[in-house]
Motif scaffolding. Structure first.
Motif, PDB file in Angstrom:
ATOM      1  N   ARG A  37      -0.756  21.712  14.419  1.00 38.23           N
ATOM      2  CA  ARG A  37      -1.109  22.795  13.516  1.00 38.23           C
ATOM      3  C   ARG A  37       0.001  22.977  12.490  1.00 38.23           C
ATOM      4  O   ARG A  37       0.818  23.882  12.595  1.00 38.23           O
ATOM      5  N   PRO A  38       0.043  22.095  11.482  1.00 36.12           N
ATOM      6  CA  PRO A  38       1.089  22.222  10.461  1.00 36.12           C
ATOM      7  C   PRO A  38       0.842  23.419   9.557  1.00 36.12           C
ATOM      8  O   PRO A  38      -0.287  23.913   9.450  1.00 36.12           O
ATOM      9  N   SER A  39       1.904  23.889   8.898  1.00 33.01           N
ATOM     10  CA  SER A  39       1.752  24.961   7.924  1.00 33.01           C
ATOM     11  C   SER A  39       1.055  24.434   6.679  1.00 33.01           C
ATOM     12  O   SER A  39       0.859  23.223   6.516  1.00 33.01           O
ATOM     13  N   LYS A  40       0.705  25.344   5.807  1.00 31.87           N
ATOM     14  CA  LYS A  40      -0.016  24.961   4.595  1.00 31.87           C
ATOM     15  C   LYS A  40       0.814  23.991   3.767  1.00 31.87           C
ATOM     16  O   LYS A  40       1.985  24.215   3.513  1.00 31.87           O
ATOM     17  N   GLN A  41       0.206  22.892   3.380  1.00 32.03           N
ATOM     18  CA  GLN A  41       0.905  21.870   2.607  1.00 32.03           C
ATOM     19  C   GLN A  41       0.943  22.257   1.137  1.00 32.03           C
ATOM     20  O   GLN A  41      -0.073  22.633   0.553  1.00 32.03           O
ATOM     21  N   ILE A  84       0.789  -1.235   0.000  1.00 30.44           N
ATOM     22  CA  ILE A  84       0.000   0.000   0.000  1.00 30.44           C
ATOM     23  C   ILE A  84       0.820   1.284   0.000  1.00 30.44           C
ATOM     24  O   ILE A  84       0.299   2.362  -0.284  1.00 30.44           O
ATOM     25  N   MET A  85       2.121   1.202   0.292  1.00 25.65           N
ATOM     26  CA  MET A  85       2.866   2.414   0.605  1.00 25.65           C
ATOM     27  C   MET A  85       2.926   3.427  -0.537  1.00 25.65           C
ATOM     28  O   MET A  85       2.775   4.636  -0.316  1.00 25.65           O
ATOM     29  N   LEU A  86       3.142   2.985  -1.753  1.00 23.90           N
ATOM     30  CA  LEU A  86       3.230   3.929  -2.877  1.00 23.90           C
ATOM     31  C   LEU A  86       1.918   4.683  -3.064  1.00 23.90           C
ATOM     32  O   LEU A  86       1.911   5.905  -3.256  1.00 23.90           O
ATOM     33  N   LEU A  87       0.805   3.959  -3.003  1.00 25.43           N
ATOM     34  CA  LEU A  87      -0.496   4.614  -3.128  1.00 25.43           C
ATOM     35  C   LEU A  87      -0.699   5.591  -1.978  1.00 25.43           C
ATOM     36  O   LEU A  87      -1.154   6.725  -2.185  1.00 25.43           O
ATOM     37  N   GLY A  88      -0.358   5.179  -0.765  1.00 28.91           N
ATOM     38  CA  GLY A  88      -0.503   6.058   0.384  1.00 28.91           C
ATOM     39  C   GLY A  88       0.329   7.315   0.252  1.00 28.91           C
ATOM     40  O   GLY A  88      -0.117   8.418   0.610  1.00 28.91           O
ATOM     41  N   ALA A  89       1.545   7.190  -0.273  1.00 29.65           N
ATOM     42  CA  ALA A  89       2.421   8.349  -0.435  1.00 29.65           C
ATOM     43  C   ALA A  89       1.855   9.334  -1.443  1.00 29.65           C
ATOM     44  O   ALA A  89       1.869  10.556  -1.225  1.00 29.65           O
ATOM     45  N   ALA A  90       1.346   8.813  -2.570  1.00 27.16           N
ATOM     46  CA  ALA A  90       0.776   9.696  -3.586  1.00 27.16           C
ATOM     47  C   ALA A  90      -0.446  10.432  -3.047  1.00 27.16           C
ATOM     48  O   ALA A  90      -0.619  11.638  -3.283  1.00 27.16           O
ATOM     49  N   ILE A  91      -1.283   9.720  -2.295  1.00 25.44           N
ATOM     50  CA  ILE A  91      -2.464  10.363  -1.709  1.00 25.44           C
ATOM     51  C   ILE A  91      -2.052  11.411  -0.687  1.00 25.44           C
ATOM     52  O   ILE A  91      -2.622  12.507  -0.620  1.00 25.44           O
ATOM     53  N   ALA A  92      -1.032  11.109   0.134  1.00 26.16           N
ATOM     54  CA  ALA A  92      -0.573  12.062   1.155  1.00 26.16           C
ATOM     55  C   ALA A  92      -0.057  13.339   0.521  1.00 26.16           C
ATOM     56  O   ALA A  92      -0.298  14.445   1.029  1.00 26.16           O
ATOM     57  N   ASP A  93       0.682  13.229  -0.592  1.00 28.57           N
ATOM     58  CA  ASP A  93       1.209  14.428  -1.259  1.00 28.57           C
ATOM     59  C   ASP A  93       0.108  15.234  -1.933  1.00 28.57           C
ATOM     60  O   ASP A  93       0.237  16.447  -2.120  1.00 28.57           O
ATOM     61  N   ARG A  94      -1.004  14.584  -2.289  1.00 23.97           N
ATOM     62  CA  ARG A  94      -2.101  15.273  -2.984  1.00 23.97           C
ATOM     63  C   ARG A  94      -3.146  15.827  -2.023  1.00 23.97           C
ATOM     64  O   ARG A  94      -3.903  16.730  -2.389  1.00 23.97           O
ATOM     65  N   THR A  95      -3.240  15.271  -0.819  1.00 33.51           N
ATOM     66  CA  THR A  95      -4.328  15.653   0.092  1.00 33.51           C
ATOM     67  C   THR A  95      -3.774  16.253   1.377  1.00 33.51           C
ATOM     68  O   THR A  95      -3.280  17.366   1.388  1.00 33.51           O
ATOM     69  N   SER A  96      -3.849  15.510   2.492  1.00 32.71           N
ATOM     70  CA  SER A  96      -3.395  16.000   3.792  1.00 32.71           C
ATOM     71  C   SER A  96      -2.594  14.915   4.496  1.00 32.71           C
ATOM     72  O   SER A  96      -3.112  13.831   4.777  1.00 32.71           O
ATOM     73  N   ARG A  97      -1.322  15.192   4.761  1.00 31.08           N
ATOM     74  CA  ARG A  97      -0.476  14.223   5.457  1.00 31.08           C
ATOM     75  C   ARG A  97      -0.967  13.982   6.878  1.00 31.08           C
ATOM     76  O   ARG A  97      -0.962  12.854   7.365  1.00 31.08           O
ATOM     77  N   LYS A  98      -1.392  15.037   7.530  1.00 29.37           N
ATOM     78  CA  LYS A  98      -1.885  14.901   8.898  1.00 29.37           C
ATOM     79  C   LYS A  98      -3.106  13.983   8.941  1.00 29.37           C
ATOM     80  O   LYS A  98      -3.188  13.073   9.783  1.00 29.37           O
ATOM     81  N   ALA A  99      -4.054  14.198   8.052  1.00 23.27           N
ATOM     82  CA  ALA A  99      -5.255  13.358   8.018  1.00 23.27           C
ATOM     83  C   ALA A  99      -4.904  11.906   7.706  1.00 23.27           C
ATOM     84  O   ALA A  99      -5.498  10.981   8.266  1.00 23.27           O
ATOM     85  N   MET A 100      -3.926  11.701   6.830  1.00 24.15           N
ATOM     86  CA  MET A 100      -3.506  10.351   6.486  1.00 24.15           C
ATOM     87  C   MET A 100      -2.954   9.617   7.712  1.00 24.15           C
ATOM     88  O   MET A 100      -3.244   8.438   7.945  1.00 24.15           O
ATOM     89  N   ILE A 101      -2.168  10.320   8.527  1.00 21.36           N
ATOM     90  CA  ILE A 101      -1.607   9.716   9.740  1.00 21.36           C
ATOM     91  C   ILE A 101      -2.720   9.317  10.701  1.00 21.36           C
ATOM     92  O   ILE A 101      -2.692   8.234  11.294  1.00 21.36           O
ATOM     93  N   VAL A 102      -3.695  10.189  10.877  1.00 21.56           N
ATOM     94  CA  VAL A 102      -4.804   9.906  11.790  1.00 21.56           C
ATOM     95  C   VAL A 102      -5.576   8.666  11.338  1.00 21.56           C
ATOM     96  O   VAL A 102      -5.870   7.771  12.139  1.00 21.56           O
ATOM     97  N   VAL A 103      -5.901   8.597  10.056  1.00 21.83           N
ATOM     98  CA  VAL A 103      -6.624   7.438   9.527  1.00 21.83           C
ATOM     99  C   VAL A 103      -5.812   6.162   9.729  1.00 21.83           C
ATOM    100  O   VAL A 103      -6.331   5.122  10.164  1.00 21.83           O
ATOM    101  N   ALA A 104      -4.522   6.233   9.420  1.00 23.83           N
ATOM    102  CA  ALA A 104      -3.663   5.052   9.549  1.00 23.83           C
ATOM    103  C   ALA A 104      -3.596   4.577  10.998  1.00 23.83           C
ATOM    104  O   ALA A 104      -3.659   3.369  11.274  1.00 23.83           O
ATOM    105  N   ASP A 105      -3.469   5.506  11.929  1.00 17.90           N
ATOM    106  CA  ASP A 105      -3.363   5.124  13.335  1.00 17.90           C
ATOM    107  C   ASP A 105      -4.653   4.511  13.862  1.00 17.90           C
ATOM    108  O   ASP A 105      -4.626   3.608  14.708  1.00 17.90           O
ATOM    109  N   ILE A 106      -5.786   4.997  13.391  1.00 17.15           N
ATOM    110  CA  ILE A 106      -7.064   4.406  13.808  1.00 17.15           C
ATOM    111  C   ILE A 106      -7.181   2.972  13.292  1.00 17.15           C
ATOM    112  O   ILE A 106      -7.620   2.067  14.017  1.00 17.15           O
TER     113      ILE A 106
END
Length: 420
Positions: A193-197, A64-86
């Motif tokens: 509170r990350p800066s704008k991605q 899954i990692m390549l897909l996850g990386a592409a989504i993280a760069d296109r959307t929100s890295r913070k949100a991706m971490i939260v979803v993954a941890d849940i």
């Protein structure tokens, strides 16, 4: 970096929160491998069967990692971490209940560990890309060192606690505690509170991945070290995840002894992290490569095996080397790779580094039963030493220099508006 600079970083809310999140998360993470290794060994009595379960999460992360990386760069890295941890928290909760209620078997554990690996595959590239959004570029090495020390401190306490808890209460209760650490760490990540991605603007995810691959392969120092770690991580995962616990169970004092050895690794990483506050190297990858030799120390110490205190010393020195490499490598990537490419490049880094790990674990499990632990440990040590010698011979690695970025601002960290 002096003490004033360290305290100045710690006053930043993002640095404090991410450091505490790492401490809580890795406290549980340090307990989990001990619980899984001994839980599965007790369940199956076979290193061959155990290897399948222990290799499953690495396989999941590769998928899954390549897909996850592409989504993280296109959307929100913070949100991706939260979803993954849940996802990881829920999978770990089910595993804990299976052990507690004596319903665990190779099939259900393998499936759940695969899901755990998928969660890690989503988390890791997003986490790599998030750090530069939290601080200025000149503060990256200091921040990485602070986060590393938090992680290392947690590894000491978590490993020691994990050994005691597994020996006293069993794998299920230990993993249940790990579930709670996921929940607390996730809450802290939500509060960041990350800066704008700066988001990638490719036409498609396929195009994003092609651009990331071009960025990755264009730097010889990068892909050469990743190839080196493809072998090193296979060795380290086999030893730490399976062979080491099996030797501790069969030749030493079991989970309690292995918990102390794992704690010694954590103690070493603290020393390595503190050293990284004050050390600056003209050629960071040359130094990082030399530290890689220390990853073989614990394999060499277990061959006899030596007395516990000597194995703990080998683990301690290996921990120093591991943390110094980690901080030098992570800071190099943060400084040398464009921020909008960072998650994808780090995904290729992760996948390449762990690509042989599932095979290494499974092969080690079979060889343990057919050839004995000593032959396996010798092979694991050589799998670290030989690739490291070859990489040190590469001129681009020895002579690599990061430009002086101490006074430059990180465009992501200096944006005015925070974002999720």
């Amino acid at each position: 970096m002096d003490k004033q600079q360290i305290f100045s970083l710690l006053k930043q809310g993002n640095v404090t929160k991410i450091s505490i999140a790492y401490f809580i998360s890795f406290f549980g993470t340090a307990m989990a491998p001990i619980a899984m290794a001994f839980g599965v060994l007790e369940l199956t009595g076979s290193t061959k069967d155990s290897a399948i379960v222990i290799a499953a999460p690495i396989t999941g992360s590769i998928i899954i990692m390549l897909l996850g990386a592409a989504i993280a760069d296109r959307t929100s890295r913070k949100a991706m971490i939260v979803v993954a941890d849940i996802i990881a928290m829920l999978a770990q909760l089910i595993i804990a209940c299976l052990f507690i209620f004596e319903q665990a078997n190779i099939v259900n554990l393998t499936i759940l560990m695969l899901i755990n690996g998928i969660a890690f595959g989503l988390h890791a590239p997003a986490a790599m890309g998030l750090i530069p959004q939290l601080v200025k570029k000149k503060d990256l090495q200091g921040t990485n060192a602070i986060v590393g020390i938090a992680r290392s401190s947690a590894m000491i306490l978590g490993a020691a606690a994990g050994g005691i808890l597994v020996a006293t209460f069993g794998a299920g209760m230990t993993l249940l505690i790990d579930t709670g650490t996921f929940a607390l760490a996730t809450f802290l990540v939500i509060s960041l509170r990350p800066s704008k991605q700066i988001k990638s603007q490719g036409e498609s995810i396929i195009q994003e991945l092609k651009l990331g691959w071009k960025e990755f392969t264009s730097r010889k120092w990068l892909w050469v070290i990743v190839v080196q770690f493809c072998f090193i991580v296979a060795s380290v995962e086999a030893v730490y995840g399976l062979i080491g616990p099996a030797v501790a169970k069969d030749q030493m004092g079991g989970a309690a002894d292995w918990g102390l050895i794992a704690a010694a690794i954590g103690a070493g990483t603290i020393v390595g992290g503190i050293a990284s506050f004050y050390m600056r190297f003209t050629h960071p990858l040359k130094v990082a490569t030399l530290t890689s030799f220390s990853f073989s120390f614990i394999s060499l110490a277990l061959i006899m095996p030596l007395q516990l205190h000597w194995i703990m010393l080998a683990a301690f020195l290996g921990g120093i080397g591991w943390e110094m490499f980690s901080i030098l490598w992570t800071t190099t990537l943060h400084q040398a790779i464009p921020s909008h490419m960072l998650s994808r490049v780090s995904a290729y880094d992760h996948i390449g580094s762990i690509g042989l790990a599932p095979l290494g674990i499974v092969v080690a499990g079979f060889l343990y039963e057919s050839l004995g632990f000593q032959i396996v440990l010798i092979l694991c040590a050589l799998t670290v030493i030989i690739p490291t010698v070859l990489v040190y011979c590469v001129r681009e690695v020895r002579e690599f220099e990061v430009a002086n970025l101490e006074t430059e601002e990180n465009p992501e960290a200096s944006s005015a508006q925070p974002t999720n």
